[in-house]
Design a protein around this motif. Structure first.
Motif, PDB file in Angstrom:
ATOM      1  N   LEU A 161       0.831  -1.214   0.000  1.00 21.32           N
ATOM      2  CA  LEU A 161       0.000   0.000   0.000  1.00 21.32           C
ATOM      3  C   LEU A 161       0.860   1.258   0.000  1.00 21.32           C
ATOM      4  O   LEU A 161       0.581   2.223  -0.712  1.00 21.32           O
ATOM      5  N   GLN A 162       1.936   1.211   0.806  1.00 17.36           N
ATOM      6  CA  GLN A 162       2.820   2.365   0.878  1.00 17.36           C
ATOM      7  C   GLN A 162       3.460   2.658  -0.478  1.00 17.36           C
ATOM      8  O   GLN A 162       3.553   3.808  -0.899  1.00 17.36           O
ATOM      9  N   LEU A 163       3.892   1.608  -1.164  1.00 13.11           N
ATOM     10  CA  LEU A 163       4.543   1.794  -2.460  1.00 13.11           C
ATOM     11  C   LEU A 163       3.558   2.287  -3.518  1.00 13.11           C
ATOM     12  O   LEU A 163       3.906   3.115  -4.362  1.00 13.11           O
ATOM     13  N   ILE A 164       2.322   1.794  -3.472  1.00 11.48           N
ATOM     14  CA  ILE A 164       1.310   2.283  -4.424  1.00 11.48           C
ATOM     15  C   ILE A 164       1.148   3.795  -4.241  1.00 11.48           C
ATOM     16  O   ILE A 164       1.173   4.566  -5.198  1.00 11.48           O
ATOM     17  N   LEU A 165       1.003   4.222  -2.990  1.00 13.96           N
ATOM     18  CA  LEU A 165       0.811   5.652  -2.716  1.00 13.96           C
ATOM     19  C   LEU A 165       2.011   6.454  -3.190  1.00 13.96           C
ATOM     20  O   LEU A 165       1.868   7.481  -3.862  1.00 13.96           O
ATOM     21  N   ARG A 166       3.208   5.985  -2.872  1.00 16.57           N
ATOM     22  CA  ARG A 166       4.417   6.720  -3.277  1.00 16.57           C
ATOM     23  C   ARG A 166       4.570   6.756  -4.789  1.00 16.57           C
ATOM     24  O   ARG A 166       4.948   7.779  -5.357  1.00 16.57           O
ATOM     25  N   GLY A 177      -8.266  -6.454  -6.813  1.00 18.96           N
ATOM     26  CA  GLY A 177      -6.971  -6.109  -7.380  1.00 18.96           C
ATOM     27  C   GLY A 177      -7.032  -5.773  -8.857  1.00 18.96           C
ATOM     28  O   GLY A 177      -6.018  -5.431  -9.461  1.00 18.96           O
ATOM     29  N   SER A 178      -8.238  -5.853  -9.460  1.00 18.37           N
ATOM     30  CA  SER A 178      -8.341  -5.573 -10.900  1.00 18.37           C
ATOM     31  C   SER A 178      -9.263  -4.402 -11.202  1.00 18.37           C
ATOM     32  O   SER A 178      -9.500  -4.079 -12.355  1.00 18.37           O
ATOM     33  N   VAL A 179      -9.794  -3.753 -10.173  1.00 19.85           N
ATOM     34  CA  VAL A 179     -10.758  -2.687 -10.419  1.00 19.85           C
ATOM     35  C   VAL A 179     -10.130  -1.300 -10.275  1.00 19.85           C
ATOM     36  O   VAL A 179     -10.272  -0.449 -11.143  1.00 19.85           O
ATOM     37  N   GLY A 180      -9.434  -1.083  -9.187  1.00 21.78           N
ATOM     38  CA  GLY A 180      -8.806   0.222  -8.954  1.00 21.78           C
ATOM     39  C   GLY A 180      -7.553   0.392  -9.803  1.00 21.78           C
ATOM     40  O   GLY A 180      -7.177  -0.506 -10.577  1.00 21.78           O
ATOM     41  N   GLY A 223      -3.320  -3.724  -3.353  1.00 27.04           N
ATOM     42  CA  GLY A 223      -2.263  -4.237  -2.484  1.00 27.04           C
ATOM     43  C   GLY A 223      -2.714  -5.524  -1.818  1.00 27.04           C
ATOM     44  O   GLY A 223      -3.878  -5.644  -1.422  1.00 27.04           O
ATOM     45  N   PHE A 224      -1.800  -6.489  -1.716  1.00 29.25           N
ATOM     46  CA  PHE A 224      -2.108  -7.776  -1.081  1.00 29.25           C
ATOM     47  C   PHE A 224      -1.042  -8.142  -0.071  1.00 29.25           C
ATOM     48  O   PHE A 224       0.137  -7.793  -0.236  1.00 29.25           O
ATOM     49  N   SER A 225      -1.460  -8.867   0.952  1.00 26.73           N
ATOM     50  CA  SER A 225      -0.535  -9.420   1.943  1.00 26.73           C
ATOM     51  C   SER A 225      -0.570 -10.939   1.839  1.00 26.73           C
ATOM     52  O   SER A 225      -1.633 -11.526   1.614  1.00 26.73           O
ATOM     53  N   ALA A 278       2.105  -8.324  -2.494  1.00 28.95           N
ATOM     54  CA  ALA A 278       2.145  -8.059  -3.933  1.00 28.95           C
ATOM     55  C   ALA A 278       1.222  -6.904  -4.263  1.00 28.95           C
ATOM     56  O   ALA A 278       0.272  -6.615  -3.532  1.00 28.95           O
ATOM     57  N   ILE A 279       1.544  -6.262  -5.378  1.00 25.60           N
ATOM     58  CA  ILE A 279       0.698  -5.204  -5.919  1.00 25.60           C
ATOM     59  C   ILE A 279       0.207  -5.709  -7.270  1.00 25.60           C
ATOM     60  O   ILE A 279       0.983  -6.326  -8.014  1.00 25.60           O
TER      61      ILE A 279
END
Ligand SMILES: *Cc1c(COP(=O)(O)O)cnc(C)c1O
Length: 378
Positions: free
Chosen positions: A74-79, A182-185, A189-191, A206-207
């Motif tokens: 999630l952090q990496l998606i935001l960054r 994981g396919s809509v937005g 992010g997954f744990s 995974a992203i």
């Protein structure tokens, strides 16, 4: 009390049973591990890339970028979306703290919103009301295994021109209509923490995304910002958030079983639905368009603490997800924040019952009978 009559034998019911799952795939795991050991490639490499392709295909996204854990995803998606100081990110108050941590760790301000009273998932109307000129993104958390209403949320975020991000850490393989988590937005992010529906033997994440530029940026950022062509050129500020090959090998083996395990979880939920004393405890609602993968079997009851202690005495393990909503947790308490009554009430009433693929119908019946015996009609 009729407890002794209704529950004559004590059956131990664990909250989850990872050992049983491991036994099922043990021989395949032994082979997969040996391959990693023999390959001599322990971080990244072809075994990790294979899992990334499998995970993207499974989710119905074009790319998957593996990372060290769900919080990093999630952090990496935001960054990677350049979200940080000065930006606001809207997210539900009812979620695991990691969703909020990711927002705060990139320097953005979390704007917590209330949840739908039936599903306890982020409420699209509350999201619409929380948007400001500073809003940069909305994180839809697919909590307990059920996807948020992505149709309504997409309409809100598209109208406002803000990014819609998915937190799928509890919803591997869940659907909203025909689309998977994981396919809509713009990205999900997954744990793969061991207790999640798809779990590694340690931390992993995974992203997923279908945006090629974003995928490339994420691939670089999780590996010290390395450029594609030259490992000594660091174009962007990155970090170390990579998946180990041993974990990828475990995940590939287990992914082949995920749909069967999800079916088993759904059948346990069906048994609960039929056998719970519904005047006293109710399973959190599942909307027809968003069938749950039942990461958790969450019920609501006004006698939550009585139910939990009675079940514990009868040998049944339970959990609470979550007893304190995020906006009332230490790091976020200081934020100016209106009360969020639905999330706050839910925090006092939710109870997570045992839920795992190998759970027997005898165990489900025992949990339900024990609940009927300990709870009193109000
Ligand atoms: C588990 C979880 C995370 C974080 O995952 P980690 O791998 O533990 O960092 C994020 N969001 C939700 C909803 C989770 O359940």
């Amino acid at each position: 009390m009729t407890a002794d009559i209704q529950a004559p034998t004590t059956l131990r019911v664990p909250f989850s049973d990872l050992a049983a799952q491991t036994t099922e795939v043990r021989s395949k795991l032994d082979i997969a591990w040996t391959q990693v050991v023999d390959s001599g490639r322990f971080v990244g490499g072809s075994i990790v890339e294979r899992f990334e392709q499998e995970w993207a295909a499974y989710c119905g996204a074009r790319w998957s970028v593996s990372v060290a854990n769900g919080t990093d995803s999630l952090q990496l998606i935001l960054r990677a979306l350049d979200i940080g100081r000065g930006d606001e990110v809207v997210l539900p108050a009812n979620t695991f703290i990691a969703t909020a941590e990711a927002v705060a760790l990139v320097g953005a301000t979390p704007r917590f919103v209330d949840v739908d009273p039936r599903t306890l998932l982020i409420d699209p109307e509350q999201v619409a009301a929380a948007l400001t000129p500073r809003t940069a993104a909305v994180i839809a958390v697919h909590l307990y295994g059920q996807m948020a209403d992505m149709t309504a949320l997409s309409a809100v975020t598209e109208r406002a021109g803000v990014a819609l991000i998915e937190d799928g850490a509890q919803a591997h393989g869940a659907h909203c209509g025909s689309r998977r988590a994981g396919s809509v937005g713009i990205a999900g992010g997954f744990s793969f923490y061991p207790g999640k529906n798809l779990g590694a033997f340690g931390d992993g994440g995974a992203i997923t995304t279908s945006d090629e530029t974003l995928a490339a940026r994420l691939r670089s950022m999780r590996d010290h910002g390395r450029s594609d062509g030259d490992r000594h050129v660091h174009d962007t500020l990155g970090t170390n958030s990579r998946l180990d090959a041993l974990q990828a090998a475990v995940l590939s083996v287990k992914l082949a079983h995920l749909d069967a395990w999800t079916d088993a979880r759904r059948s346990v939920a069906q048994d609960y639905r039929e056998q719970l004393p519904e005047n006293l405890v109710q399973l959190v609602e599942e909307a027809p368009s968003t069938p749950s993968v039942y990461h958790l079997a969450v019920v609501r009851t006004t006698q939550r603490d009585v139910a939990a202690s009675g079940l514990a005495r009868a040998g049944v393990e339970t959990g609470v997800h979550y007893p304190i909503p995020c906006h009332l947790q230490g790091p976020f308490r200081g934020n100016a924040q209106a009360p969020l009554p639905v999330a706050e009430l839910a925090a006092r009433e939710v109870l997570s019952l045992p839920m795992f693929p190998n759970m027997t119908s005898r165990q489900v019946a025992y949990v339900c009978q024990t609940l009927s015996a300990i709870l009193t009609p109000v």
